[in-house]
Write a protein that holds these residues in place. Structure first.
Motif, short mmCIF file in Angstrom:
data_model
loop_
_atom_site.label_atom_id
_atom_site.label_comp_id
_atom_site.label_asym_id
_atom_site.label_seq_id
_atom_site.Cartn_x
_atom_site.Cartn_y
_atom_site.Cartn_z
N LYS A 123 14.47 13.58 74.74
CA LYS A 123 13.63 14.15 74.66
C LYS A 123 13.68 15.10 73.33
O LYS A 123 13.17 15.69 72.99
CB LYS A 123 13.94 16.11 75.58
N ALA A 124 14.77 13.83 73.19
CA ALA A 124 15.02 14.65 71.83
C ALA A 124 15.77 13.54 71.13
O ALA A 124 16.61 12.83 71.55
CB ALA A 124 15.58 15.87 70.90
N ILE A 125 15.40 12.31 69.83
CA ILE A 125 16.10 11.39 69.51
C ILE A 125 17.05 12.18 67.70
O ILE A 125 15.95 12.01 66.95
CB ILE A 125 15.33 10.03 69.31
N GLU A 168 22.92 27.75 62.37
CA GLU A 168 21.88 27.56 63.20
C GLU A 168 21.48 26.00 62.92
O GLU A 168 21.12 25.33 61.49
CB GLU A 168 20.31 28.69 62.55
N ILE A 169 20.98 25.77 63.66
CA ILE A 169 21.03 24.07 63.78
C ILE A 169 18.92 24.18 63.74
O ILE A 169 18.91 24.55 64.94
CB ILE A 169 21.66 23.28 64.85
N ASN A 170 18.19 23.42 62.47
CA ASN A 170 17.05 23.61 62.42
C ASN A 170 16.62 22.68 62.48
O ASN A 170 16.69 22.20 61.28
CB ASN A 170 17.33 25.19 62.02
N PRO A 171 16.88 21.31 63.10
CA PRO A 171 16.71 19.73 62.63
C PRO A 171 15.41 20.20 62.49
O PRO A 171 14.49 20.20 62.59
CB PRO A 171 16.59 19.49 63.42
N THR A 172 15.09 18.72 61.19
CA THR A 172 14.08 18.49 60.70
C THR A 172 12.91 17.93 61.82
O THR A 172 14.00 16.37 61.82
CB THR A 172 13.78 17.56 59.06
N ILE A 173 12.01 17.52 62.00
CA ILE A 173 11.36 17.02 63.49
C ILE A 173 10.26 16.27 63.11
O ILE A 173 9.35 16.23 62.72
CB ILE A 173 10.72 18.02 64.56
N TYR A 174 10.47 14.80 63.76
CA TYR A 174 9.45 13.27 62.94
C TYR A 174 8.67 12.92 64.14
O TYR A 174 9.66 13.23 65.72
CB TYR A 174 9.49 12.58 62.74
N HIS A 202 10.92 13.26 68.23
CA HIS A 202 9.91 13.44 69.49
C HIS A 202 8.88 12.90 69.71
O HIS A 202 8.54 12.31 68.52
CB HIS A 202 9.02 15.06 69.50
N ILE A 203 9.08 12.27 71.10
CA ILE A 203 7.65 11.46 71.22
C ILE A 203 6.44 12.20 71.29
O ILE A 203 5.56 12.96 71.71
CB ILE A 203 8.22 11.32 72.93
N TYR A 261 15.59 4.99 70.46
CA TYR A 261 13.73 4.80 69.94
C TYR A 261 13.48 4.43 70.62
O TYR A 261 12.55 4.04 70.89
CB TYR A 261 13.89 3.96 69.01
N GLY A 262 13.17 5.04 71.53
CA GLY A 262 12.11 5.63 73.18
C GLY A 262 11.88 6.53 73.58
O GLY A 262 12.96 7.42 73.69
N GLU A 263 11.15 6.73 74.37
CA GLU A 263 10.47 7.87 75.38
C GLU A 263 11.71 7.60 76.83
O GLU A 263 12.24 8.76 76.93
CB GLU A 263 9.18 6.94 76.03
#
Length: 327
Positions: A41-43, A296-302, A326-327, A99-101
């Protein structure tokens, strides 16, 4: 897409620039003994991924899927898997092939995620949080009143070291690569932030400490920061070199010996020799998150399909904090 058949992955047929990262499909089979299939769900993106990609760490078997950290839900389990069940929320911090679904992974690599921790949070802090904890609680137990220098204080590990060390009562000096990251690092409660593109490290630290220097240096940068950091470290101080994103520094052992510097190159494997030690550390890390110590954990999401762009941004120091896919 059929279950246990095709899954979306990032593969490499050779090492090199971010362009070698190719988005495609791969067939995964059923788990054998001691394995599970994990729906991710998150990589996480870590700098070690860049080193696997660019050839710093040699890879002999291609094609390969890199990435070492993720969080998700167990989809199916193989024989002999006793402590992990279908539906469990789990993560891992160093198992190549992230790095996979979906992926096959040994159950022994997995850490259960508390219900009040999201997948994004877990993937953001698993490796970085365990590294930070190892550094400030084991490699150099930070004490109240210590003055420490933390490089890349706006980065994933540096920001967690800074916050956790402040909670332990340390005086924290942080560095950032550019002035645009200064306010972000100050938000961690750091006592002094030095922007290395416009400020002199030695002068800034000497002014702040009135020439006394720092008790410990936490350096994940390496070559670009090593010599100046050594200059501001007290005689008998501790230098923790836990990464080398700018290259491996030339280390003069005579200088270290003459100044009685305790030079440590720590790694997680040395401090977490077994599953029990990992789970103990993870419990403490999740508690620190829950209690607000890690902020606060606010990651940058690609999107995982934008993996090349994410690698470029990380290498050019354009990012702050943790980065996840995220996939």
């Amino acid at each position: 897409m059929e279950k246990n058949n095709e899954t979306r992955v990032i593969r490499m047929s050779r090492q090199g620039s971010p362009a070698v990262l190719e988005y495609g499909l791969e067939t995964i089979g059923t788990p054998n003994a001691n394995q599970v299939v994990l729906s991710q769900k998150a990589i996480a993106l870590n700098f070690v991924d860049v080193m696997f990609r660019n050839g710093t760490f040699p890879i002999n078997n291609f094609p390969v899927t890199i990435g070492v950290e993720a969080a998700g839900i167990v989809e199916s389990v193989g024989e002999n898997v006793k402590d992990i069940a279908v539906g469990d929320r789990v993560g891992y911090f160093f198992a190549l092939g992230a790095y996979g679904e979906r992926r096959l992974i040994n159950a022994s690599e997995l850490i259960k995620i508390p219900d009040d921790v999201s997948f994004d949070q877990a993937a953001s802090i698993m490796a970085k949080g365990l590294t930070a904890r190892m550094l400030i609680k084991q490699a150099y137990p930070v004490k109240k009143g210590d003055t420490i220098l933390v490089h890349a204080a706006a980065g994933g590990v540096g920001s967690l070291i800074s916050r956790w060390a402040k909670a332990l009562g340390a005086i924290v000096i942080g560095t950032v690569g550019s002035s645009g990251k200064k306010s972000y690092a100050l938000g961690h409660g750091i006592d002094l932030v030095i922007s290395l593109d416009t400020e002199d490290l030695t002068e800034s630290v000497d002014n702040f400490t009135k020439g006394k220097g720092v008790d410990a240096v936490f350096d994940g940068v390496g070559n670009a920061t090593f010599n100046d950091s050594l200059n501001v470290l007290k005689t008998g101080g501790t230098y923790l070199l836990f990464g080398n994103s700018s290259g491996i520094p030339d280390i003069d052992n005579k200088v270290l010996n003459d100044r009685k510097i305790n030079f440590i190159r720590p790694n997680l494997g040395s401090y977490f020799p077994d599953k029990a030690s990992i789970h103990f550390a993870a419990t403490e890390m999740f508690d620190a998150l829950r209690n607000g110590i890690l902020g606060e954990i606010n990651p940058t999401i690609y999107s995982l399909s934008d993996v090349a762009k994410a690698h470029q941004d990380l290498e050019s120091s354009a990012t702050k904090g943790s980065i996840i896919f995220h996939i």
